[in-house]
Design an enzyme around this catalytic site. Structure first.
Site, mmCIF file in Angstrom:
data_model
loop_
_atom_site.group_PDB
_atom_site.id
_atom_site.type_symbol
_atom_site.label_atom_id
_atom_site.label_comp_id
_atom_site.label_asym_id
_atom_site.label_seq_id
_atom_site.Cartn_x
_atom_site.Cartn_y
_atom_site.Cartn_z
ATOM 1 N N HIS A 154 59.178 80.517 23.786
ATOM 2 C CA HIS A 154 59.843 81.381 22.808
ATOM 3 C C HIS A 154 59.518 80.925 21.400
ATOM 4 C CE1 HIS A 154 62.759 78.178 22.061
ATOM 5 N NE2 HIS A 154 62.994 78.108 23.371
ATOM 6 N N CYS A 173 62.649 73.998 26.691
ATOM 7 C CA CYS A 173 61.710 75.118 26.585
ATOM 8 C C CYS A 173 60.487 74.727 25.760
ATOM 9 C CB CYS A 173 62.398 76.317 25.945
ATOM 10 S SG CYS A 173 63.804 76.923 26.902
ATOM 11 N N SER A 244 24.779 15.782 47.436
ATOM 12 C CA SER A 244 24.380 15.266 48.752
ATOM 13 C C SER A 244 24.419 16.276 49.890
ATOM 14 C CB SER A 244 25.247 14.059 49.125
ATOM 15 O OG SER A 244 24.891 12.944 48.329
ATOM 16 N N LYS A 247 21.354 16.378 51.955
ATOM 17 C CA LYS A 247 21.056 15.519 53.099
ATOM 18 C C LYS A 247 21.102 16.255 54.433
ATOM 19 C CE LYS A 247 22.379 11.062 51.064
ATOM 20 N NZ LYS A 247 22.989 11.361 49.758
ATOM 21 N N SER A 298 26.827 9.227 53.637
ATOM 22 C CA SER A 298 25.983 9.828 52.597
ATOM 23 C C SER A 298 25.059 8.773 51.989
ATOM 24 C CB SER A 298 26.845 10.478 51.507
ATOM 25 O OG SER A 298 26.066 11.384 50.750
#
Length: 466
Positions: A154, A173, A244, A247, A298
């Site tokens: 409106h 509205c 390591s 290895k 190791s």
């Protein structure tokens, strides 16, 4: 008598002509000035093959930009006359036969979050009134068009005394400037579809993240050795020092190119710096026994003994050739011990190494875990042989290797057989650049056991192996 009859006949003729003219004019007026009433039915594509009928009403999905674009595209493609109310851009648009004809600014809408918030959806004009009186707001709404219950399009409302409402006034509205509302009122008929869209006012950047274990390693990979299913990964293709872990390849090459039944005479040059010195120059040690300090303690001395027995340069060349044959294309070795920072690999390449050791060199894993019970070779004669593999003694641990240098930080490759879904599955867990390798592996192992109790297939198998 005859004259009176003639006058009556002429009167009927005049009345007939007048009736025809008035009726024709009314018909022309109805044709050209009647209110057009629209009645559309829409079918919107769904995930299935058949389109679903799009019913009029509130559609929260229309707050999704992709879905809104799909619906609007259908209206345009079907040459529909409709109104689009874009509450995000605050613009209302009128389309005639699918083509944009006119746009108007929206001045006000329902307050977001309130019960009178203007709802997104697909509606249609159900009523029109040039000056509707709202019993809710006690105001007049010029050029009103109802599109959903108490929701209208409106012009600017005003009170019975003529005073306009405040700019902040809204009952949900869609308000336009009165002159714009009048023009839209003249364009739209009863039944005209009204597409109301409003996206989220702000992007939601919240993201869900699948909880993964806290791991200090900069690179890691945890995957099933049989089917390549990846449980966890991070930077698995980055080339980094491995220390390591080298290895493991040293042991493979020694087993292939050194007669393990022979003795190796230890020389001064084999007495490399190592964490636990064990040998003396001049003593003889069987090649097979050297595998134990190599894989458990190791030992850099054992690595040097194997390399010098074959010839150091040739031995390093054989290590690199071995890596290449296993599909470790991003791996490079410069010494047999892994002490050099140029001994580099990736977590993904090391997964290929773990796969080969598990399938073809299980004796390496047994020695590294401290579980070797051999018939061909006797157990080593070394006294007080330590095992630097943190998971030695863990019943699920099959074997592996650890490493640590300044360049590599802490590294680890461990293989476990985990009970997943009632089946023993071989899982390799590799961590590189770690501050706490044992903690990292333990966290990943427990995560896998807690979250992957059963494998049904179709998982992430992005590890690429030859």
């Amino acid at each position: 008598m005859r004259e009176a009859l003639n006058r009556e006949v002429r009167l009927y003729k005049v009345l007939f002509v007048l009736f025809f003219l008035v009726g024709g004019a009314a018909a022309v007026f109805w044709v050209y000035f009647r209110e057009v009433v629209y009645d559309y039915q829409f079918y919107i594509p769904t995930a299935g093959k058949e389109a679903a009928e799009f019913e009029y009403g509130v559609w929260p999905a229309l707050s999704n930009p992709d879905f809104f674009m799909k619906v609007r595209g259908e209206l345009v493609e079907n040459r529909t006359t409709f109104i689009e109310a874009d509450l995000s851009a605050m613009v209302i648009r009128f389309y005639r036969d699918g083509a944009l004809l006119k746009s108007f600014d929206i001045i006000a809408k329902g307050k977001p979050g309130s019960w009178w918030e203007t709802p997104a959806g697909l509606y249609r004009i159900s009523e029109k009134a040039k000056n509707h009186f709202s019993s809710f707001g006690r105001v007049y709404q010029p050029f009103s068009m109802v599109f959903q219950g108490n929701f209208f399009i409106h012009g600017w409302p005003y009170y019975p005394g003529g005073a306009p409402v405040a700019s902040t006034y809204s009952g949900g509205c869609i308000r336009l400037a009165t002159e714009d509302a009048e023009e839209l009122f003249s364009l739209a008929g009863v039944g005209t579809p009204v597409l109301v869209y409003e996206s989220e006012t702000a992007a939601d950047n919240f993201q869900y993240r699948f909880a993964t274990p806290e791991v200090s390693a900069t690179n890691y990979l945890a995957a099933d050795l049989k089917n390549n299913f990846v449980f966890l990964r991070k930077n698995e293709r980055d080339r980094v020092p491995v220390a390591s872990l080298t290895k493991l390849v040293t042991a493979m090459v020694a087993m292939e190119y050194v007669n393990l039944s022979n003795n190796i005479r230890i020389t001064e040059t084999m007495l490399a710096s190592t964490s636990r010195p064990r040998f003396e120059a001049g003593e003889k040690i069987s090649a097979f026994e050297l595998l134990f300090p190599l894989l458990m303690e190791s030992s850099n001395e054992a690595a040097a003994a194997f390399a010098e027995t074959v010839g150091e340069a040739r031995f390093i060349s054989l290590m690199n050739r071995k890596a290449e044959s296993l599909g470790m294309h991003n791996t490079q070795f410069v010494d047999a011990s892994g002490s050099g920072a140029e001994n580099i690999s990736t977590a993904e390449d090391l997964f290929a190494l773990a796969k080969s050791v598990y399938d073809n060199r299980s004796v390496i894993l047994k020695i590294s875990a401290g579980n070797f019970k051999g018939a061909t070779y006797t157990e080593p004669s070394f006294k007080n042989l330590a095992n630097f593999n943190e998971f030695a003694g863990d019943q699920e641990f099959v074997g592996g290797k650890t490493g640590e240098t300044t360049a590599a930080r802490q590294t680890i490759l461990s293989i476990f057989e985990l009970d997943l879904g009632g089946e023993k599955r071989p899982v390799a867990i590799i961590a590189l650049g770690s501050d706490n390798r044992a903690g990292d592996v333990r966290a990943m192992k427990e995560y896998i056991k807690a979250n992957y109790r059963e494998l049904l297939g179709g998982g992430d198998t992005a590890v690429s192996l030859p």
